[in-house]
Design a protein around this motif. Structure first.
Motif, PDB file in Angstrom:
ATOM      1  N   ILE A  55     -13.476   8.644  -1.380  1.00 34.99           N
ATOM      2  CA  ILE A  55     -12.183   8.637  -0.769  1.00 34.99           C
ATOM      3  C   ILE A  55     -10.963   7.659  -1.723  1.00 34.99           C
ATOM      4  O   ILE A  55      -9.905   7.440  -1.429  1.00 34.99           O
ATOM      5  N   ARG A  56     -11.537   6.339  -2.196  1.00 33.61           N
ATOM      6  CA  ARG A  56     -11.061   5.221  -2.811  1.00 33.61           C
ATOM      7  C   ARG A  56     -10.390   5.645  -4.002  1.00 33.61           C
ATOM      8  O   ARG A  56      -8.722   5.815  -3.796  1.00 33.61           O
ATOM      9  N   GLU A  57     -10.698   6.334  -4.401  1.00 36.14           N
ATOM     10  CA  GLU A  57     -10.414   7.101  -6.071  1.00 36.14           C
ATOM     11  C   GLU A  57      -8.719   7.849  -5.592  1.00 36.14           C
ATOM     12  O   GLU A  57      -8.451   7.968  -5.807  1.00 36.14           O
ATOM     13  N   LYS A  58      -9.145   8.646  -4.409  1.00 31.55           N
ATOM     14  CA  LYS A  58      -8.288  10.304  -4.143  1.00 31.55           C
ATOM     15  C   LYS A  58      -7.290  10.080  -3.545  1.00 31.55           C
ATOM     16  O   LYS A  58      -6.193   9.686  -3.160  1.00 31.55           O
ATOM     17  N   LEU A  59      -7.521   8.970  -2.316  1.00 30.31           N
ATOM     18  CA  LEU A  59      -6.559   8.557  -1.990  1.00 30.31           C
ATOM     19  C   LEU A  59      -5.740   7.420  -2.193  1.00 30.31           C
ATOM     20  O   LEU A  59      -4.269   6.761  -1.471  1.00 30.31           O
ATOM     21  N   PHE A  60      -6.091   6.433  -2.771  1.00 31.30           N
ATOM     22  CA  PHE A  60      -5.146   5.155  -3.344  1.00 31.30           C
ATOM     23  C   PHE A  60      -4.866   5.090  -4.159  1.00 31.30           C
ATOM     24  O   PHE A  60      -4.330   3.928  -4.625  1.00 31.30           O
ATOM     25  N   GLN A  61      -5.169   6.711  -4.912  1.00 33.58           N
ATOM     26  CA  GLN A  61      -4.539   6.367  -6.199  1.00 33.58           C
ATOM     27  C   GLN A  61      -3.233   7.025  -6.487  1.00 33.58           C
ATOM     28  O   GLN A  61      -2.960   7.754  -5.887  1.00 33.58           O
ATOM     29  N   LYS A  73       2.368  17.285  -5.380  1.00 36.30           N
ATOM     30  CA  LYS A  73       1.172  17.976  -4.239  1.00 36.30           C
ATOM     31  C   LYS A  73       0.481  17.974  -4.051  1.00 36.30           C
ATOM     32  O   LYS A  73       0.078  17.677  -2.732  1.00 36.30           O
ATOM     33  N   GLU A  74      -0.368  16.372  -4.512  1.00 36.63           N
ATOM     34  CA  GLU A  74      -1.270  15.828  -4.274  1.00 36.63           C
ATOM     35  C   GLU A  74      -0.896  14.610  -3.198  1.00 36.63           C
ATOM     36  O   GLU A  74      -1.835  14.962  -1.981  1.00 36.63           O
ATOM     37  N   LEU A  75       0.121  14.009  -3.422  1.00 37.42           N
ATOM     38  CA  LEU A  75       0.763  12.608  -2.375  1.00 37.42           C
ATOM     39  C   LEU A  75       0.380  13.702  -1.106  1.00 37.42           C
ATOM     40  O   LEU A  75       0.630  13.239   0.054  1.00 37.42           O
ATOM     41  N   ILE A  76       1.782  15.157  -1.017  1.00 43.33           N
ATOM     42  CA  ILE A  76       1.705  16.211   0.525  1.00 43.33           C
ATOM     43  C   ILE A  76      -0.251  16.214   0.838  1.00 43.33           C
ATOM     44  O   ILE A  76       0.033  16.161   2.481  1.00 43.33           O
ATOM     45  N   HIS A  77      -0.628  16.714  -0.217  1.00 45.26           N
ATOM     46  CA  HIS A  77      -2.010  16.992   1.093  1.00 45.26           C
ATOM     47  C   HIS A  77      -2.480  14.895   1.182  1.00 45.26           C
ATOM     48  O   HIS A  77      -3.480  15.898   2.677  1.00 45.26           O
ATOM     49  N   PHE A  78      -2.694  14.621   0.196  1.00 43.45           N
ATOM     50  CA  PHE A  78      -3.514  13.116   1.028  1.00 43.45           C
ATOM     51  C   PHE A  78      -2.840  13.006   1.723  1.00 43.45           C
ATOM     52  O   PHE A  78      -3.734  12.134   2.934  1.00 43.45           O
TER      53      PHE A  78
END
Length: 373
Positions: free
Chosen positions: A138-144, A149-154
Motif C-alpha cells: 500500500i505504501r509503495e503504490k498509493l504514496f509514491q 492514469k494511476e493517480l486517478i485510480h489510486f
C-alpha cells in the motif's frame, strides 16, 4: 446476549450484501472476488455461531469452532484483496502460491501434530509477515509518484484501501490475541468473544458499504444509473456507443474494449481540473499524454461515445468555463468582451455564437436565468 445478537445480525447482513453484490456485478469485470470471500468467511462464521448460541437447530455444532486451520487462509485473502484492488487483477499463479502456503501448513500439522503453542507461534509469524507485506504494498503504490492514469485510480480507491487496511490490522491484532489465549477447554467461548468484538468493526464496514453504492452496484451499473437519472447542462457523453465501428476503427476497438468507462472517467477528471485553472486548452495529443492513453484511443472515444468532435469539445469546455464564471457573478463587475477573452475565445462574436449554440441562451440571458434560480 446483546453482542451475540449483534454478531448474528452482522453475519446475516453480510450474507445478504454478498447476494446483492453478486446480482449487480454480473457484467462488472472489476468485481473483487477476494473481498466477497472475506465477507463470506465473516458472514458464515457469525451466522453459524448464532445458530449454535441461540440453539435455532437442535444439536447443531459450529464446525468452524472445532478446527482453527481455516484461520490460516485469512491473511492471504486480505493480501490478495489489496493486490487485486490496487492492480485491478491478480494472476492465477499468485493466487495458487498464496493459498498453497496455508494448505501446506494444514497438511504438515496433520502429519506432525504440533502442540498448540507451536501453532500459535507459527500463526503469529505468518500473519505478521502478511500484514507487513500488505502495508509495504500500500505504501509503495498509493504514496509514491505515479502517472496520471494511476493517480486517478489510486485516488478513487485510497479511502477504501486505508479503511480496510486499518480494519485488517485490527483483525490481525485481535486474532493473535485471541489465538494466544486460546485453549482446547475454553476454545468455544474465546471464539465467540472474537466474533462479538469484531462484529462491532464489521458493523462500521457495512455502514461504509451502504453509503458507497459503487461497492454494492459496481462501477458499470452505477454509471448507467447516474447517466440515466442526471443530465449535463451541455450534453457531451453518450450512454451507449454510437452504432458499429467503421472498418478502419476495428483494430483500435479491440484495444479500447473494456477500457471505455475508465478513459471517459479520466477525461472527465482532466476536465474538472482544467475548469479549476482555465489558462490553456490541451490539444488531443496533450490530453492523451496527460491521461496516459494513446491518441488513437482518444480519437475512437470521441468518435463513438460523444455527441461532438474533439474540436467542438474544446469549444464546449470554453462555454462551460464561461457558465461557471457567470454563475459566480463575473458579469456583475466585468464585460462580456472580458468574459470572452478569459474563456479563450478570439472575439465577442465567436463567444456569443458558441455560448448560444450550447446553452440556448445569450450570456446576458443566462446571467438573468441563473440569478432568478
Amino acid at each position: 446476549m446483546i453482542l451475540n445478537l449483534l454478531s448474528f445480525f452482522v453475519g446475516s447482513t453480510l450474507l445478504v450484501l454478498i447476494s446483492i453484490i453478486l446480482m449487480n456485478h454480473k457484467k462488472d469485470k472489476n468485481l473483487n472476488i477476494f473481498f466477497l470471500l472475506i465477507m463470506a468467511t465473516a458472514g458464515v462464521q457469525r451466522f453459524l455461531n448464532g445458530l449454535e448460541v441461540f440453539e435455532l437447530f437442535e444439536s447443531f455444532a459450529n464446525p468452524l469452532q472445532r478446527n482453527l486451520f481455516f484461520t490460516f487462509f485469512i491473511p492471504p485473502l486480505y493480501y490478495l484483496f489489496f493486490h487485486n484492488l490496487i492492480f485491478k487483477n491478480t494472476s492465477s499463479k499468485r493466487i495458487v502460491l498464496h493459498f498453497t502456503i496455508p494448505i501446506l501448513i494444514a497438511i504438515l500439522s496433520s502429519i506432525f501434530n504440533p502442540n498448540l503453542v507451536i501453532l500459535k507461534a507459527i500463526f503469529l509469524l505468518y500473519s505478521s509477515a502478511y500484514i507487513v507485506f500488505t502495508g509495504l504494498l500500500i505504501r509503495e503504490k498509493l504514496f509514491q509518484n505515479k502517472n496520471y492514469k494511476e493517480l486517478i485510480h489510486f485516488q478513487s480507491i485510497k479511502n477504501w484501501t486505508l479503511i480496510i487496511f486499518a480494519f485488517s490490522f485490527l483483525i490481525y491484532f485481535l486474532a493473535n490475541y485471541i489465538f494466544l489465549n486460546y485453549s482446547n477447554e475454553e476454545g468455544q467461548n474465546v471464539l465467540i468473544n472474537f466474533y462479538n468484538i469484531t462484529s462491532l468493526i464489521w458493523l462500521f464496514i457495512i455502514g461504509y458499504i451502504l453509503k458507497n453504492p459503487v461497492i454494492l452496484y459496481g462501477e458499470q451499473l452505477l454509471l448507467e444509473k447516474i447517466n440515466t437519472s442526471t443530465k449535463e447542462e451541455i450534453e457531451v457523453w453518450r450512454n451507449k456507443k454510437k452504432g458499429d465501428s467503421e472498418k478502419d476503427d476495428l483494430e483500435v476497438e479491440k484495444k479500447v474494449k473494456g477500457k471505455e468507462e475508465e478513459m471517459i472517467f479520466a477525461i472527465k477528471k482532466s476536465e474538472h481540473e482544467l475548469l479549476q485553472n482555465f489558462t490553456d486548452l490541451p490539444s488531443l495529443k496533450q490530453l492523451a499524454f496527460k491521461i496516459d492513453y494513446p491518441q488513437s484511443h482518444l480519437k475512437y472515444i470521441f468518435k463513438y461515445y460523444t455527441y461532438c468532435t474533439f474540436g467542438e469539445y474544446q469549444n464546449i469546455l470554453k462555454v462551460k468555463y464561461a457558465m461557471k464564471l457567470i454563475q459566480s457573478g463575473y458579469l456583475d463587475t466585468h464585460t462580456i468582451d472580458s468574459l470572452a477573452i478569459k474563456c479563450l475565445f478570439t472575439n465577442r462574436s465567436t463567444f456569443y455564437k458558441n455560448f448560444k449554440k450550447q446553452t440556448g441562451f445569450s450570456p446576458t440571458e443566462y446571467q438573468i436565468d441563473t440569478s432568478s434560480n
